[in-house]
Design an enzyme around this catalytic site. Structure first.
Site, PDB file in Angstrom:
ATOM      1  N   MET A 276      -2.935  -2.598  -1.373  1.00  0.00           N
ATOM      2  CA  MET A 276      -2.864  -2.262  -2.806  1.00  0.00           C
ATOM      3  C   MET A 276      -3.157  -3.559  -3.556  1.00  0.00           C
ATOM      4  O   MET A 276      -2.268  -4.173  -4.165  1.00  0.00           O
ATOM      5  CB  MET A 276      -1.485  -1.694  -3.143  1.00  0.00           C
TER       6      MET A 276
ATOM      7  N   HIS B 264      -1.987  -1.014   4.437  1.00  0.00           N
ATOM      8  CA  HIS B 264      -2.323  -0.322   3.185  1.00  0.00           C
ATOM      9  C   HIS B 264      -2.470  -1.390   2.106  1.00  0.00           C
ATOM     10  O   HIS B 264      -1.469  -1.919   1.612  1.00  0.00           O
ATOM     11  CB  HIS B 264      -1.197   0.678   2.856  1.00  0.00           C
TER      12      HIS B 264
ATOM     13  N   MET C 272      -2.162   9.496  -1.814  1.00  0.00           N
ATOM     14  CA  MET C 272      -0.892   8.994  -2.372  1.00  0.00           C
ATOM     15  C   MET C 272      -0.184  10.138  -3.096  1.00  0.00           C
ATOM     16  O   MET C 272      -0.761  10.784  -3.973  1.00  0.00           O
ATOM     17  CB  MET C 272      -1.144   7.866  -3.377  1.00  0.00           C
TER      18      MET C 272
ATOM     19  N   MET D 155       1.006  -5.585  -1.552  1.00  0.00           N
ATOM     20  CA  MET D 155       0.936  -5.461  -3.024  1.00  0.00           C
ATOM     21  C   MET D 155       0.751  -6.844  -3.632  1.00  0.00           C
ATOM     22  O   MET D 155       1.352  -7.818  -3.171  1.00  0.00           O
ATOM     23  CB  MET D 155       2.233  -4.841  -3.541  1.00  0.00           C
TER      24      MET D 155
ATOM     25  N   ASP E 189       2.643  -2.270   3.648  1.00  0.00           N
ATOM     26  CA  ASP E 189       2.236  -2.128   2.239  1.00  0.00           C
ATOM     27  C   ASP E 189       2.003  -3.487   1.592  1.00  0.00           C
ATOM     28  O   ASP E 189       2.948  -4.224   1.310  1.00  0.00           O
ATOM     29  CB  ASP E 189       3.322  -1.393   1.461  1.00  0.00           C
TER      30      ASP E 189
ATOM     31  N   ASP F  91       1.345   9.576   1.611  1.00  0.00           N
ATOM     32  CA  ASP F  91       2.224   8.416   1.426  1.00  0.00           C
ATOM     33  C   ASP F  91       3.008   8.541   0.124  1.00  0.00           C
ATOM     34  O   ASP F  91       2.418   8.570  -0.956  1.00  0.00           O
ATOM     35  CB  ASP F  91       1.338   7.149   1.396  1.00  0.00           C
TER      36      ASP F  91
ATOM     37  N   SER G 140       7.175   2.991   6.664  1.00  0.00           N
ATOM     38  CA  SER G 140       6.756   1.885   5.801  1.00  0.00           C
ATOM     39  C   SER G 140       7.847   0.830   5.781  1.00  0.00           C
ATOM     40  O   SER G 140       8.962   1.080   5.317  1.00  0.00           O
ATOM     41  CB  SER G 140       6.516   2.385   4.376  1.00  0.00           C
TER      42      SER G 140
ATOM     43  N   HIS H  44       3.538   1.057   8.993  1.00  0.00           N
ATOM     44  CA  HIS H  44       2.807   1.073   7.723  1.00  0.00           C
ATOM     45  C   HIS H  44       3.178  -0.188   6.937  1.00  0.00           C
ATOM     46  O   HIS H  44       4.350  -0.427   6.650  1.00  0.00           O
ATOM     47  CB  HIS H  44       3.161   2.334   6.953  1.00  0.00           C
TER      48      HIS H  44
HETATM   49  C1  DX5 Z   1       4.117   2.909  -2.272  1.00  0.00           C
HETATM   50  C2  DX5 Z   1       3.836   2.615  -0.826  1.00  0.00           C
HETATM   51  C3  DX5 Z   1       4.548   3.495   0.117  1.00  0.00           C
HETATM   52  C4  DX5 Z   1       6.046   3.402   0.056  1.00  0.00           C
HETATM   53  C5  DX5 Z   1       6.614   4.756   0.400  1.00  0.00           C
HETATM   54  O1  DX5 Z   1       3.230   2.191  -3.061  1.00  0.00           O
HETATM   55  O2  DX5 Z   1       2.457   2.728  -0.554  1.00  0.00           O
HETATM   56  O3  DX5 Z   1       4.084   3.314   1.442  1.00  0.00           O
HETATM   57  O4  DX5 Z   1       6.581   2.461   0.949  1.00  0.00           O
HETATM   58  O5  DX5 Z   1       7.977   4.705   0.197  1.00  0.00           O
HETATM   59  P1  DX5 Z   1       8.854   6.025   0.185  1.00  0.00           P
HETATM   60  O6  DX5 Z   1       8.683   6.697   1.501  1.00  0.00           O
HETATM   61  O7  DX5 Z   1      10.233   5.491  -0.036  1.00  0.00           O
HETATM   62  O8  DX5 Z   1       8.352   6.874  -0.964  1.00  0.00           O
HETATM   63 ZN    ZN Z   2       1.751   2.712   1.546  1.00  0.00          ZN
END
Ligand code: DX5
Ligand code: ZN
Length: 226
Positions: A75, A73, A144, A43, A41, A182, A14, A39
Protein backbone atom coordinates in the site's frame (compact mmCIF):
# COMPACT_ATOMS: atom_id res chain seq x y z
CA UNK A 1 10.80 -22.87 -4.55
CA UNK A 2 8.30 -25.69 -4.69
CA UNK A 3 5.75 -24.03 -2.46
CA UNK A 4 2.13 -24.61 -3.35
CA UNK A 5 0.47 -21.26 -4.08
CA UNK A 6 -3.02 -22.65 -4.28
CA UNK A 7 -4.40 -25.03 -1.70
CA UNK A 8 -8.20 -25.12 -2.14
CA UNK A 9 -8.70 -22.35 0.39
CA UNK A 10 -5.95 -20.06 1.58
CA UNK A 11 -5.90 -18.54 5.05
CA UNK A 12 -3.59 -15.54 5.15
CA UNK A 13 -3.16 -14.04 8.62
CA UNK A 14 -2.18 -10.37 8.46
CA UNK A 15 0.65 -9.66 10.86
CA UNK A 16 -0.49 -6.03 10.97
CA UNK A 17 -2.39 -7.12 14.09
CA UNK A 18 0.45 -9.21 15.58
CA UNK A 19 2.60 -8.18 18.53
CA UNK A 20 5.47 -6.39 16.74
CA UNK A 21 7.75 -6.76 19.76
CA UNK A 22 7.62 -10.55 19.27
CA UNK A 23 7.17 -10.69 15.50
CA UNK A 24 9.27 -13.76 14.70
CA UNK A 25 7.54 -15.78 17.39
CA UNK A 26 4.12 -14.53 16.25
CA UNK A 27 4.87 -15.59 12.66
CA UNK A 28 6.09 -19.03 13.76
CA UNK A 29 3.03 -19.49 15.97
CA UNK A 30 0.51 -18.55 13.30
CA UNK A 31 2.25 -20.81 10.75
CA UNK A 32 2.10 -23.68 13.27
CA UNK A 33 -1.57 -22.81 13.72
CA UNK A 34 -2.23 -23.50 10.02
CA UNK A 35 -1.55 -20.28 8.08
CA UNK A 36 -0.98 -20.78 4.35
CA UNK A 37 0.36 -17.28 3.68
CA UNK A 38 1.82 -14.64 5.95
CA UNK A 39 0.10 -11.46 4.78
CA UNK A 40 2.56 -8.57 5.07
CA UNK A 41 0.88 -5.14 4.93
CA UNK A 42 3.29 -2.44 3.78
CA UNK A 43 2.02 1.10 4.41
CA UNK A 44 3.89 4.32 3.60
CA UNK A 45 1.88 7.21 5.12
CA UNK A 46 1.40 8.49 1.56
CA UNK A 47 -0.78 6.04 -0.36
CA UNK A 48 -2.48 5.19 2.95
CA UNK A 49 -2.56 7.16 6.21
CA UNK A 50 -0.48 4.71 8.23
CA UNK A 51 3.10 3.49 8.40
CA UNK A 52 4.19 -0.10 9.01
CA UNK A 53 7.26 -2.06 7.97
CA UNK A 54 9.56 -2.51 5.01
CA UNK A 55 11.87 -5.02 3.30
CA UNK A 56 14.26 -5.40 6.26
CA UNK A 57 11.40 -6.67 8.42
CA UNK A 58 10.31 -9.03 5.63
CA UNK A 59 13.82 -10.44 5.51
CA UNK A 60 13.85 -10.76 9.30
CA UNK A 61 10.68 -12.90 9.40
CA UNK A 62 11.73 -15.16 6.51
CA UNK A 63 13.38 -17.75 8.80
CA UNK A 64 10.11 -18.09 10.74
CA UNK A 65 7.65 -18.73 7.88
CA UNK A 66 8.39 -22.42 7.29
CA UNK A 67 6.32 -23.67 4.36
CA UNK A 68 4.02 -20.63 4.31
CA UNK A 69 4.34 -18.05 1.55
CA UNK A 70 5.15 -14.41 2.25
CA UNK A 71 2.31 -12.44 0.68
CA UNK A 72 3.40 -8.80 0.43
CA UNK A 73 0.55 -6.30 0.09
CA UNK A 74 2.09 -3.01 -1.02
CA UNK A 75 0.00 0.00 0.00
CA UNK A 76 2.66 2.40 -1.23
CA UNK A 77 3.26 4.90 -4.00
CA UNK A 78 5.49 4.81 -5.96
CA UNK A 79 5.65 1.02 -6.29
CA UNK A 80 8.50 -0.18 -8.50
CA UNK A 81 11.55 0.35 -6.32
CA UNK A 82 9.92 -1.47 -3.41
CA UNK A 83 9.08 -4.42 -5.67
CA UNK A 84 12.81 -4.88 -6.24
CA UNK A 85 13.51 -4.57 -2.53
CA UNK A 86 10.82 -7.04 -1.44
CA UNK A 87 11.84 -9.53 -4.12
CA UNK A 88 15.36 -9.48 -2.66
CA UNK A 89 13.94 -9.68 0.88
CA UNK A 90 12.22 -13.02 0.27
CA UNK A 91 8.65 -12.20 -0.83
CA UNK A 92 6.81 -15.02 -2.63
CA UNK A 93 3.82 -12.98 -3.79
CA UNK A 94 3.73 -9.21 -4.37
CA UNK A 95 0.43 -7.39 -4.73
CA UNK A 96 0.12 -3.66 -5.43
CA UNK A 97 -2.65 -1.16 -6.09
CA UNK A 98 -2.88 -0.25 -9.80
CA UNK A 99 -3.87 3.33 -8.95
CA UNK A 100 -0.57 3.69 -7.04
CA UNK A 101 1.73 3.20 -10.03
CA UNK A 102 2.05 5.00 -13.34
CA UNK A 103 2.92 2.01 -15.53
CA UNK A 104 0.94 -0.99 -14.33
CA UNK A 105 2.24 -3.43 -16.94
CA UNK A 106 5.81 -2.48 -16.06
CA UNK A 107 5.22 -2.99 -12.34
CA UNK A 108 3.70 -6.43 -12.93
CA UNK A 109 6.58 -7.31 -15.26
CA UNK A 110 9.12 -6.43 -12.57
CA UNK A 111 7.45 -8.84 -10.13
CA UNK A 112 7.37 -11.59 -12.78
CA UNK A 113 11.02 -10.96 -13.67
CA UNK A 114 11.94 -12.32 -10.22
CA UNK A 115 9.78 -15.43 -10.78
CA UNK A 116 7.32 -14.28 -8.12
CA UNK A 117 3.53 -14.35 -8.11
CA UNK A 118 1.98 -11.00 -9.03
CA UNK A 119 -1.33 -9.47 -7.98
CA UNK A 120 -3.39 -6.31 -8.27
CA UNK A 121 -5.39 -4.94 -5.32
CA UNK A 122 -8.69 -3.07 -5.66
CA UNK A 123 -9.97 -0.63 -3.06
CA UNK A 124 -13.73 -0.57 -2.48
CA UNK A 125 -14.17 2.19 -5.10
CA UNK A 126 -11.41 1.18 -7.53
CA UNK A 127 -12.87 0.01 -10.86
CA UNK A 128 -12.18 -3.50 -12.13
CA UNK A 129 -11.37 -2.08 -15.58
CA UNK A 130 -7.72 -2.23 -14.47
CA UNK A 131 -8.04 -5.96 -15.15
CA UNK A 132 -8.87 -5.44 -18.85
CA UNK A 133 -5.30 -5.70 -20.07
CA UNK A 134 -3.64 -7.29 -17.06
CA UNK A 135 -5.60 -10.32 -15.89
CA UNK A 136 -3.72 -12.68 -18.21
CA UNK A 137 -0.48 -11.77 -16.39
CA UNK A 138 -1.79 -12.07 -12.84
CA UNK A 139 -1.65 -14.83 -10.25
CA UNK A 140 -3.73 -13.00 -7.63
CA UNK A 141 -6.60 -10.50 -7.62
CA UNK A 142 -7.04 -8.90 -4.20
CA UNK A 143 -10.43 -7.36 -3.48
CA UNK A 144 -10.29 -4.96 -0.53
CA UNK A 145 -13.38 -5.22 1.64
CA UNK A 146 -12.34 -2.19 3.72
CA UNK A 147 -10.50 1.00 2.82
CA UNK A 148 -6.81 0.24 3.19
CA UNK A 149 -4.74 1.57 6.08
CA UNK A 150 -5.96 -0.07 9.25
CA UNK A 151 -6.89 -3.40 10.78
CA UNK A 152 -10.09 -3.99 12.67
CA UNK A 153 -12.53 -2.29 10.27
CA UNK A 154 -15.97 -3.54 9.31
CA UNK A 155 -16.45 -5.59 6.12
CA UNK A 156 -18.16 -3.48 3.43
CA UNK A 157 -21.13 -5.45 2.11
CA UNK A 158 -20.92 -4.06 -1.44
CA UNK A 159 -17.79 -6.20 -1.76
CA UNK A 160 -19.88 -9.34 -2.29
CA UNK A 161 -21.05 -8.11 -5.71
CA UNK A 162 -17.51 -7.12 -6.65
CA UNK A 163 -16.14 -10.56 -5.70
CA UNK A 164 -18.79 -12.14 -7.93
CA UNK A 165 -17.68 -9.92 -10.82
CA UNK A 166 -14.04 -10.85 -10.32
CA UNK A 167 -14.93 -14.53 -10.07
CA UNK A 168 -16.62 -14.31 -13.47
CA UNK A 169 -13.70 -12.46 -15.05
CA UNK A 170 -11.31 -15.14 -13.77
CA UNK A 171 -13.59 -17.90 -15.03
CA UNK A 172 -13.72 -16.31 -18.49
CA UNK A 173 -9.96 -15.94 -18.66
CA UNK A 174 -9.61 -19.67 -18.07
CA UNK A 175 -6.56 -19.44 -15.81
CA UNK A 176 -6.07 -20.40 -12.19
CA UNK A 177 -6.01 -17.00 -10.48
CA UNK A 178 -6.29 -16.64 -6.71
CA UNK A 179 -9.22 -14.44 -5.64
CA UNK A 180 -8.16 -12.96 -2.32
CA UNK A 181 -10.32 -10.76 -0.07
CA UNK A 182 -8.88 -8.50 2.62
CA UNK A 183 -10.51 -6.66 5.51
CA UNK A 184 -13.13 -7.36 8.14
CA UNK A 185 -13.05 -11.15 7.68
CA UNK A 186 -13.74 -13.53 10.56
CA UNK A 187 -15.32 -16.86 11.39
CA UNK A 188 -18.77 -15.27 11.17
CA UNK A 189 -18.58 -14.16 7.50
CA UNK A 190 -15.84 -16.25 5.83
CA UNK A 191 -18.31 -18.74 4.42
CA UNK A 192 -20.50 -16.13 2.76
CA UNK A 193 -17.38 -14.61 1.18
CA UNK A 194 -16.32 -18.03 -0.14
CA UNK A 195 -19.81 -18.63 -1.49
CA UNK A 196 -19.52 -15.70 -3.91
CA UNK A 197 -16.18 -16.97 -5.20
CA UNK A 198 -13.26 -15.99 -2.97
CA UNK A 199 -10.63 -18.62 -2.27
CA UNK A 200 -8.06 -16.71 -0.22
CA UNK A 201 -8.89 -14.87 2.99
CA UNK A 202 -6.81 -12.28 4.79
CA UNK A 203 -7.60 -11.94 8.48
CA UNK A 204 -5.70 -9.79 10.94
CA UNK A 205 -7.62 -8.85 14.06
CA UNK A 206 -9.90 -11.91 13.92
CA UNK A 207 -6.86 -14.14 14.46
CA UNK A 208 -4.39 -12.06 16.47
CA UNK A 209 -6.91 -10.70 18.96
CA UNK A 210 -7.47 -14.29 20.17
CA UNK A 211 -4.94 -16.24 22.19
CA UNK A 212 -5.49 -19.56 20.39
CA UNK A 213 -4.65 -18.91 16.72
CA UNK A 214 -5.13 -22.57 15.76
CA UNK A 215 -8.67 -22.53 17.15
CA UNK A 216 -9.62 -19.51 15.00
CA UNK A 217 -8.02 -20.91 11.84
CA UNK A 218 -9.65 -24.30 12.28
CA UNK A 219 -13.02 -22.63 12.96
CA UNK A 220 -12.53 -20.73 9.67
CA UNK A 221 -11.68 -23.94 7.80
CA UNK A 222 -14.70 -25.65 9.31
CA UNK A 223 -16.90 -22.86 7.93
CA UNK A 224 -15.37 -23.49 4.51
CA UNK A 225 -16.26 -27.20 4.50
CA UNK A 226 -19.40 -28.26 2.60
C1 DX5 B 1 -5.80 -3.13 5.68
C2 DX5 B 1 -4.90 -4.32 5.47
C3 DX5 B 1 -5.46 -5.59 5.97
C4 DX5 B 1 -5.70 -5.63 7.45
C5 DX5 B 1 -6.88 -6.52 7.71
O1 DX5 B 1 -5.30 -2.05 4.98
O2 DX5 B 1 -4.62 -4.49 4.10
O3 DX5 B 1 -4.67 -6.69 5.55
O4 DX5 B 1 -4.60 -6.13 8.18
O5 DX5 B 1 -7.19 -6.44 9.05
P1 DX5 B 1 -8.55 -7.02 9.62
O6 DX5 B 1 -8.59 -8.48 9.30
O7 DX5 B 1 -8.43 -6.74 11.08
O8 DX5 B 1 -9.67 -6.26 8.95
ZN1 ZN C 1 -3.63 -6.34 3.41
Amino acid sequence: MGKNISPQYVIAPSILSADFARLGEEVANVVAAGADYIHFDVMDNHYVPNLTFGPAVCQAIKPYVGSALIDVHLMVSPVDELIHEFAKAGADIIVFHPDATTHIHRSISIIKSYGLKAGLAFNPATPLSYLDYTLDMLDVVLVMSVNPGFGGQKFIDATYAKITQVKNLIKNCGRDVILQVDGGIGVNNIRSIAEVGANAFVAGSAIFKETDYAAVISAMRKQLKD
